[in-house]
Every structure is written in C-alpha cells, then in structure tokens.
Scaffold this motif. Sequence first.
Motif, PDB file in Angstrom:
ATOM      1  N   LEU A 117       0.828  -1.217   0.000  1.00  0.00           N
ATOM      2  CA  LEU A 117       0.000   0.000   0.000  1.00  0.00           C
ATOM      3  C   LEU A 117       0.860   1.264   0.000  1.00  0.00           C
ATOM      4  O   LEU A 117       0.596   2.213  -0.739  1.00  0.00           O
ATOM      5  N   VAL A 118       1.887   1.271   0.835  1.00  0.00           N
ATOM      6  CA  VAL A 118       2.779   2.431   0.917  1.00  0.00           C
ATOM      7  C   VAL A 118       3.528   2.598  -0.401  1.00  0.00           C
ATOM      8  O   VAL A 118       3.649   3.709  -0.922  1.00  0.00           O
ATOM      9  N   ARG A 119       4.007   1.496  -0.967  1.00  0.00           N
ATOM     10  CA  ARG A 119       4.730   1.542  -2.243  1.00  0.00           C
ATOM     11  C   ARG A 119       3.835   2.113  -3.340  1.00  0.00           C
ATOM     12  O   ARG A 119       4.248   2.963  -4.119  1.00  0.00           O
ATOM     13  N   LYS A 120       2.589   1.658  -3.394  1.00  0.00           N
ATOM     14  CA  LYS A 120       1.645   2.142  -4.406  1.00  0.00           C
ATOM     15  C   LYS A 120       1.398   3.640  -4.240  1.00  0.00           C
ATOM     16  O   LYS A 120       1.359   4.384  -5.216  1.00  0.00           O
ATOM     17  N   GLY A 121       1.269   4.081  -3.004  1.00  0.00           N
ATOM     18  CA  GLY A 121       1.079   5.507  -2.741  1.00  0.00           C
ATOM     19  C   GLY A 121       2.272   6.334  -3.192  1.00  0.00           C
ATOM     20  O   GLY A 121       2.118   7.406  -3.768  1.00  0.00           O
ATOM     21  N   LEU A 122       3.474   5.815  -2.945  1.00  0.00           N
ATOM     22  CA  LEU A 122       4.687   6.523  -3.367  1.00  0.00           C
ATOM     23  C   LEU A 122       4.802   6.563  -4.888  1.00  0.00           C
ATOM     24  O   LEU A 122       5.179   7.594  -5.466  1.00  0.00           O
ATOM     25  N   GLU A 123       4.464   5.458  -5.540  1.00  0.00           N
ATOM     26  CA  GLU A 123       4.512   5.424  -6.998  1.00  0.00           C
ATOM     27  C   GLU A 123       3.531   6.415  -7.596  1.00  0.00           C
ATOM     28  O   GLU A 123       3.848   7.122  -8.558  1.00  0.00           O
ATOM     29  N   ASN A 124       2.335   6.509  -7.024  1.00  0.00           N
ATOM     30  CA  ASN A 124       1.339   7.461  -7.515  1.00  0.00           C
ATOM     31  C   ASN A 124       1.799   8.894  -7.304  1.00  0.00           C
ATOM     32  O   ASN A 124       1.597   9.755  -8.163  1.00  0.00           O
ATOM     33  N   ALA A 125       2.437   9.154  -6.172  1.00  0.00           N
ATOM     34  CA  ALA A 125       2.904  10.511  -5.879  1.00  0.00           C
ATOM     35  C   ALA A 125       4.067  10.903  -6.777  1.00  0.00           C
ATOM     36  O   ALA A 125       4.224  12.075  -7.135  1.00  0.00           O
ATOM     37  N   ALA A 126       4.889   9.921  -7.176  1.00  0.00           N
ATOM     38  CA  ALA A 126       6.063  10.210  -7.999  1.00  0.00           C
ATOM     39  C   ALA A 126       5.771  10.141  -9.486  1.00  0.00           C
ATOM     40  O   ALA A 126       6.611  10.515 -10.302  1.00  0.00           O
ATOM     41  N   ALA A 127       4.578   9.694  -9.857  1.00  0.00           N
ATOM     42  CA  ALA A 127       4.241   9.558 -11.283  1.00  0.00           C
ATOM     43  C   ALA A 127       4.221  10.931 -11.940  1.00  0.00           C
ATOM     44  O   ALA A 127       3.741  11.913 -11.360  1.00  0.00           O
ATOM     45  N   PRO A 128       4.758  11.024 -13.185  1.00  0.00           N
ATOM     46  CA  PRO A 128       4.745  12.311 -13.882  1.00  0.00           C
ATOM     47  C   PRO A 128       3.303  12.729 -14.169  1.00  0.00           C
ATOM     48  O   PRO A 128       2.462  11.906 -14.521  1.00  0.00           O
ATOM     49  N   ARG A 129       3.045  13.996 -14.000  1.00  0.00           N
ATOM     50  CA  ARG A 129       1.711  14.530 -14.234  1.00  0.00           C
ATOM     51  C   ARG A 129       1.692  15.277 -15.551  1.00  0.00           C
ATOM     52  O   ARG A 129       2.684  15.933 -15.898  1.00  0.00           O
ATOM     53  N   PRO A 130       0.602  15.212 -16.257  1.00  0.00           N
ATOM     54  CA  PRO A 130       0.535  15.945 -17.529  1.00  0.00           C
ATOM     55  C   PRO A 130       0.610  17.446 -17.274  1.00  0.00           C
ATOM     56  O   PRO A 130       0.134  17.935 -16.249  1.00  0.00           O
ATOM     57  N   PRO A 131       1.263  18.166 -18.180  1.00  0.00           N
ATOM     58  CA  PRO A 131       1.374  19.616 -17.976  1.00  0.00           C
ATOM     59  C   PRO A 131       0.007  20.263 -17.999  1.00  0.00           C
ATOM     60  O   PRO A 131      -0.898  19.822 -18.698  1.00  0.00           O
ATOM     61  N   MET A 132      -0.129  21.284 -17.178  1.00  0.00           N
ATOM     62  CA  MET A 132      -1.402  22.008 -17.109  1.00  0.00           C
ATOM     63  C   MET A 132      -1.491  22.958 -18.301  1.00  0.00           C
ATOM     64  O   MET A 132      -0.504  23.605 -18.663  1.00  0.00           O
ATOM     65  N   SER A 133      -2.632  22.999 -18.910  1.00  0.00           N
ATOM     66  CA  SER A 133      -2.775  23.902 -20.039  1.00  0.00           C
ATOM     67  C   SER A 133      -2.959  25.320 -19.535  1.00  0.00           C
ATOM     68  O   SER A 133      -3.597  25.579 -18.531  1.00  0.00           O
ATOM     69  N   GLN A 134      -2.335  26.261 -20.252  1.00  0.00           N
ATOM     70  CA  GLN A 134      -2.435  27.674 -19.876  1.00  0.00           C
ATOM     71  C   GLN A 134      -3.442  28.348 -20.779  1.00  0.00           C
ATOM     72  O   GLN A 134      -3.379  28.233 -21.979  1.00  0.00           O
ATOM     73  N   SER A 135      -4.360  29.011 -20.191  1.00  0.00           N
ATOM     74  CA  SER A 135      -5.316  29.764 -20.995  1.00  0.00           C
ATOM     75  C   SER A 135      -4.987  31.251 -20.958  1.00  0.00           C
ATOM     76  O   SER A 135      -4.541  31.769 -19.961  1.00  0.00           O
ATOM     77  N   THR A 136      -5.174  31.900 -22.078  1.00  0.00           N
ATOM     78  CA  THR A 136      -4.850  33.340 -22.163  1.00  0.00           C
ATOM     79  C   THR A 136      -6.049  34.196 -22.202  1.00  0.00           C
ATOM     80  O   THR A 136      -7.142  33.960 -22.346  1.00  0.00           O
TER      81      THR A 136
END
Length: 136
Positions: A117-136
């Motif tokens: 469970l702890v390992r899965k939580g760490l993997e989820n926290a360390a997973a790359p996140r998609p860049p947030m789109s910037q709106s103008t």
Amino acid sequence: MTIFSDPVVLRCGHSFCRECISLSLKSQPQCPQCRVPEKGQFATNHILKSLSEKAKENERSKRGSGAEEAAGGFCPEHEEKLKLFCFTDRQLVCFICRDGEKHEGHQFKPVKEAAALVRKGLENAAAPRPPMSQST
C-alpha cells in the motif's frame, strides 16, 4: 517451555530449570514427567547448561539488540517477530503489541500488505503529471 535457565537434573534423570522445578516441587514432591518422588536436592546439569548458553548466545547474535533488533524483525519489548504495521503510529509491531493498551483501537495490516500500500502511494505521488494547459 523455552531454552533452559540454570538447568538441573533430578535423581530420575529428567532435567528442568532450577526455578521451574523448585516451584513444581512445592505443590507436588515428585518429578512432573515420571512422578518419581523427589526431595528437592538436585545437581546442575553442566552439559545442558553449556548447550543452553550457546543456544542463547546464538539467538542474541541473530537478533542483535535495541534498534538493530527492531530492524532485524523482532520486537525489542516482547522478542516476537514484527509481523504487523500500525498505521496509527506508523511503526512495525508484534501481535502482543497489537493486543496491548498502547495500540488499542489502532489500524493494522500485515507487513507485506502495508508495504504494498505504501509503495503504491509513493509510486502514484512520484508519477509524472501531464502539464497544465495555460489559458490566455
């Protein structure tokens, strides 16, 4: 029930810890195994004493002490295997600790399950996140 402590031999040839047989003979003056009458006069079993000391020394060297003992998988307080993880205190505990007042009402999981469970939580926290789109 454990490794002999100050082993003695009775006249009948059976061996016991000195303290255990002394207590037993107070209630019944006979060997607990063969029921031969005993007077409470017994000699140290030197061979068994030597073997017991070596077994205890071997046990200590396997476990270490204090923090090393906990890291080696044994509870420093109860000398039992650490098989549970207490999520409340975030520490490894033995079954005796789990049932004690100190951990009353706490949440436990078997060590392997808690580690997953702890390992899965760490993997989820360390997973790359998609860049947030910037709106103008």
